[in-house]
Design an enzyme around this catalytic site. Structure first.
Site: not given
Length: 346
Positions: A94, A171, A312-314
């Protein structure tokens, strides 16, 4: 417990004018496909014929889950804190993608089971050192759930007040695919096996054990059915914070980019609290995590990308963001038939 946010429905006043502006561009009708739909959506969200993306931001919420003690993840809980350190050092996916596209990145300790006080760049919003083990008790108290919802909303307001009008949420939390699966199952009624995936890489026997464990959790919390009770009993601090964040972003008429499975589970909870939140959402990608495609279908959502990502992580938000830029750029900068002196629809 309650959490009410006033979200205005999208004004349709400019719909016809926006569509006409798109149709008058020097191209065959519909030739830019989903980019045309995207331009229309952003214009409606901003109630403008000339929308602008200002100070885009991704907020990553990190937290731990007591349910990991029941063996629902292939990774130890300590990885959550380690990854927070990696985010803050700029070493995660990210970080790379956000930097590439000029997106501000904020990292929030929503409830990591570690002392992270030494990290000065971190937003310190820890509710507790992880949730309780939901296999035999609520994941959090009603007060903690309320605090998480409000914290997410407050963080969004802070960005909005600085001029940000385009935001997304990521997240990090070992065990949070389990919490997301529980939320999805309880709020959609879909079979648990359809909601539960391999997370960080479970093998077949581990996946079967995960499903069996989650069924125990659902049975124990059979009385938790409304969105707030589901968040409190089955969720995580980062998921509850994202729920509050979604609602506040929509209340602020911000363009919201949605990431993958876990962030969609938080959006599902937000939509149960106020369905109008969905009008402000753009779905970045289809996650490879089991359940996400079904969840998107449940939300009547069409994602921009399908790259088999499940990080994830955006990360999906950051990768998809240039498509929003392209949509706004063609709407604002591309010549019309009349301007270009080209024989066409005009």
């Amino acid at each position: 417990m309650s959490f009410a946010v006033n979200i205005a429905p999208l004004s349709q006043q400019l719909h016809a004018a926006l569509q006409e502006k798109i149709d008058q561009k020097t191209k065959p009708l519909g030739a830019l496909g989903q980019l045309e739909q995207l331009a229309l959506k952003i214009g409606l969200i901003q109630n403008s014929l000339n929308p602008q993306l200002k100070q885009p931001c991704i907020i990553v919420f990190a937290a731990d889950h007591g349910l990991t003690a029941a063996g629902v993840s292939a990774f130890p809980q300590a990885v959550t804190a380690q990854m927070v350190g990696n985010f803050l050092a700029g070493g995660a996916a990210i970080n790379v993608f956000a930097k590439q596209h000029g997106i501000e990145l904020l990292i929030v300790d929503a409830g990591v089971n570690a002392d992270l006080s030494a990290y000065t760049q971190l937003i310190h919003a820890k509710i507790a050192h992880g949730t309780a083990n939901s296999i035999n008790q609520p994941a959090m108290s009603a007060e903690q759930c309320q605090q998480a919802l409000q914290t997410g909303a407050d963080l969004v307001n802070r960005q909005w007040q600085t001029g940000c009008n385009c935001i997304g949420f990521g997240e990090m939390g070992i065990g949070n695919t389990a919490a997301a699966a529980l939320i999805m199952q309880r709020l959609t009624g879909l079979p648990l096996s359809q909601c539960t995936g391999r997370g960080t890489g479970l093998n077949d026997s581990q996946l079967a054990q995960k499903i069996a464990t989650l069924q125990q959790v659902l049975d124990y919390h059979a009385h938790a059915n409304d969105a707030l009770a589901v968040l409190q009993h089955l969720g995580g601090f980062e998921i509850a914070m994202m729920t509050g964040a979604y609602l506040q972003a929509a209340a602020n008429s911000m363009t919201i980019l949605v990431d993958g499975f876990i962030t969609c589970a938080a959006l599902l909870a937000a939509a149960r609290l106020n369905p109008t939140v969905l009008d402000y959402c753009i779905y970045s990608h289809v996650s490879q995590e089991q359940g996400h495609q079904s969840l998107l279908h449940h939300l009547n959502a069409q994602a921009l990308l399908n790259l088999n990502m499940r990080l994830g992580e955006g990360s999906g938000i950051a990768v998809a963001y240039p498509l929003l830029q392209s949509a706004v750029a063609f709407l604002n900068g591309m010549a019309s038939f009349a301007e270009a002196g080209v024989a066409g629809k005009a």
